[in-house]
Design a protein around this motif. Structure first.
Motif, short mmCIF file in Angstrom:
data_model
loop_
_atom_site.label_atom_id
_atom_site.label_comp_id
_atom_site.label_asym_id
_atom_site.label_seq_id
_atom_site.Cartn_x
_atom_site.Cartn_y
_atom_site.Cartn_z
N GLN A 1 -12.60 -15.27 -17.63
CA GLN A 1 -12.68 -14.67 -16.30
C GLN A 1 -11.33 -14.26 -15.72
OE1 GLN A 1 -14.77 -18.15 -14.61
NE2 GLN A 1 -16.37 -16.73 -13.92
N VAL A 2 -10.25 -14.95 -16.09
CA VAL A 2 -8.97 -14.73 -15.42
C VAL A 2 -7.97 -14.06 -16.34
CG1 VAL A 2 -9.36 -16.68 -13.88
CG2 VAL A 2 -8.00 -17.00 -15.96
N ALA A 3 -7.07 -13.25 -15.71
CA ALA A 3 -6.07 -12.51 -16.46
C ALA A 3 -4.74 -13.24 -16.54
CB ALA A 3 -5.85 -11.13 -15.83
N ASP B 1 -9.80 -17.29 -21.30
CA ASP B 1 -9.65 -15.98 -20.66
C ASP B 1 -10.99 -15.33 -20.32
OD1 ASP B 1 -10.54 -15.41 -23.19
OD2 ASP B 1 -8.99 -13.92 -23.64
N HIS C 1 -0.51 -8.31 -15.34
CA HIS C 1 -1.46 -8.76 -16.35
C HIS C 1 -2.88 -8.33 -15.99
CE1 HIS C 1 1.98 -11.48 -16.89
NE2 HIS C 1 1.64 -11.47 -18.17
N THR C 2 -3.60 -7.86 -16.95
CA THR C 2 -5.00 -7.53 -16.78
C THR C 2 -5.80 -8.08 -17.96
OG1 THR C 2 -4.70 -5.40 -17.92
CG2 THR C 2 -4.55 -5.41 -15.49
N SER C 3 -7.06 -8.35 -17.71
CA SER C 3 -7.94 -8.80 -18.80
C SER C 3 -8.31 -7.61 -19.67
CB SER C 3 -9.20 -9.43 -18.22
OG SER C 3 -8.89 -10.60 -17.48
N TYR D 1 -7.01 -13.60 -10.80
CA TYR D 1 -5.90 -14.52 -11.03
C TYR D 1 -6.21 -15.87 -10.39
CZ TYR D 1 -3.94 -9.90 -11.79
OH TYR D 1 -3.74 -8.62 -12.22
N ALA E 1 -11.00 -7.15 -14.00
CA ALA E 1 -9.89 -7.24 -14.96
C ALA E 1 -8.62 -7.78 -14.31
CB ALA E 1 -9.61 -5.86 -15.57
N ARG E 2 -8.63 -7.93 -12.98
CA ARG E 2 -7.45 -8.43 -12.28
C ARG E 2 -7.84 -9.63 -11.41
NH1 ARG E 2 -4.70 -3.89 -9.00
NH2 ARG E 2 -6.88 -3.32 -8.56
N SER F 1 -4.49 -18.04 -24.60
CA SER F 1 -5.31 -16.86 -24.29
C SER F 1 -5.05 -16.34 -22.88
CB SER F 1 -6.80 -17.19 -24.45
OG SER F 1 -7.22 -18.16 -23.49
N VAL F 2 -4.49 -17.18 -22.00
CA VAL F 2 -4.21 -16.76 -20.62
C VAL F 2 -2.71 -16.90 -20.35
CG1 VAL F 2 -4.64 -17.20 -18.18
CG2 VAL F 2 -6.49 -17.47 -19.83
#
Length: 415
Positions: free
Chosen positions: A319-321, A317, A412-414, A297, A294-295, A343-344
């Protein structure tokens, strides 16, 4: 003639104040009345720089003196001359704050140069290196003499050549001191075109010449930053026919990258990371390291900044937060998917004086996300440095920067 200068450098990962003076004396004369098109140049040059860490006051000196005696210059055309400079003397000496010599350049360098009689540089034709030469990597000396007291990052900087892991690419690895105590955030760094290579150990060594890998390799990366940092290496396959229109246009880099995008990201012509390369590397990294999915970048500079934009266009989004593209060309991605880029969370950086990648490559997609898609400024960030050219990355990545991308990323987290 003496010319003082000063500037603030971020190339080692933290601010360094550089104050210097360059002194030169040059005369020229015809070799003989019978050969008016052949000139002799005679020059004496010296410089002295003091590098100071403003946080601690620690300093060291870089200085040099060299002589260019009776250099023959031959007329090429009009008022342009070709000549070979034999640089002898001590062109590079490093001293600590007590005056003790740390490194000294003792070899002879022969430069072939084109110059005109108005004193204008025309072209550089090559250099011949002979004799022993010290490393000109100033960050290596800065690390020992004035560097960060809270960094031991070089001890955890590891090359992972292609074929030695399950990764599809060779890469550089950094594990923070806290690694293994809890799942770590992952920061994937995409290099510029100058650091491309085949992923071998020798090729990966060039990663330490730029930005985040350089900061880590020379103890410019604070130990308290919690990221696992992985820097894959793209093997630049070069271009093909159909790019000739980019040779003599403004912002040739933008032209070349936009053309490649429009040709469908052809892997046989990939000048930068392809979206699939980045996706597959992140998939490997999340499975191979104790990192928090979830983290995750993404950041990159120049060609790598473009690679980040292209990845966001295709993968969003998944894979990346959050992402930080620097000096990248994001207009093709924006034109392709528009508000889907929202989305990101993305913070883009550029130098206003960049003449390689058009600053509009960052300005257009971010202002589009804000104005057309309703994305808040803190989720669509834009920083344009008014006095910087293509290198807008060292100041952004460094400790002591006027911006803090690392805290922003960790916010930021996913889902």
């Amino acid at each position: 003639m003496s010319e003082p200068y000063d500037y603030r450098s971020f190339e080692c990962g933290y601010p360094i104040e550089v104050a210097g003076e360059f002194t030169s004396a040059v005369v020229s004369r015809p070799r003989s009345p019978k050969e008016p098109d052949v000139l002799y140049f005679h020059g004496r040059f010296s410089f002295r720089e003091v590098w100071t860490n403003p946080g601690t006051g620690a300093r060291f000196v870089i200085r040099g003196t060299w002589l260019e005696a009776d250099v023959t210059a031959t007329l090429v055309e009009d008022n342009v001359y070709e000549y070979t400079v034999i640089q002898a003397g001590q062109p590079f000496v490093v001293e600590d704050s007590t005056g003790r010599v740390i490194a000294r350049e003792r070899g002879v360098l022969r430069y072939q140069i084109l110059w005109d009689t108005d004193g204008n540089f025309v072209d550089f034709l090559g250099v011949d290196v002979r004799g022993p030469h010290s490393s000109l990597n100033t960050c290596r000396y800065a690390a020992d003499l004035i560097g960060l007291t809270n960094s031991t990052s070089s001890q955890r900087y590891t090359l992972r050549p292609a074929g030695t892991t399950g990764s599809p690419l060779g890469y550089v690895e950094y594990l923070p001191p806290s690694y293994g105590q809890a799942t770590s955030p992952l920061l994937v760094f995409l290099h510029g075109s100058g650091e491309s290579g085949d992923g071998s150990a020798d090729a990966l060594a060039v990663q330490a010449e730029q930005a985040i890998p350089r900061h880590i390799a020379y103890d410019g990366w604070p130990d308290e930053r919690p990221f696992v940092v992985l820097a894959p290496q793209h093997d630049d396959t070069g271009g093909g026919p159909g790019y000739e229109h980019c040779d003599d246009v403004a912002f040739g880099g933008s032209c070349f990258l936009t053309t490649w995008h429009d040709r469908g990201h052809l892997s046989t012509e990939a000048p930068c990371f392809t979206p699939d390369e980045v996706r597959d590397f992140i998939t490997y990294a999340v499975g191979a390291y104790d990192v928090d999915p979830a983290r995750v970048y993404l950041t990159g500079l120049s060609c790598g900044g473009f690679g980040a934009w292209e990845y966001l266009e295709i993968q969003g989004d998944a894979q990346v937060a959050a992402a930080v593209p620097i000096a990248g060309e994001g207009r093709p991605a924006w034109e392709a998917v528009g508000c889907d880029l929202a989305s990101v969370p993305t913070w883009a950086f550029h130098g206003a004086l960049d003449d390689v990648i058009d600053p509009q490559g960052s300005i257009v997609p971010i202002t589009g996300l804000r104005n057309q898609c309703g994305v808040a400024d803190e989720e669509a960030g834009l920083t344009v440095y008014p006095h910087r050219d293509h290198d807008s990355w060292n100041i952004t990545y460094a400790q002591g920067s006027p911006v803090d991308i690392y805290t922003w990323l960790l916010d930021h987290t996913s889902p």
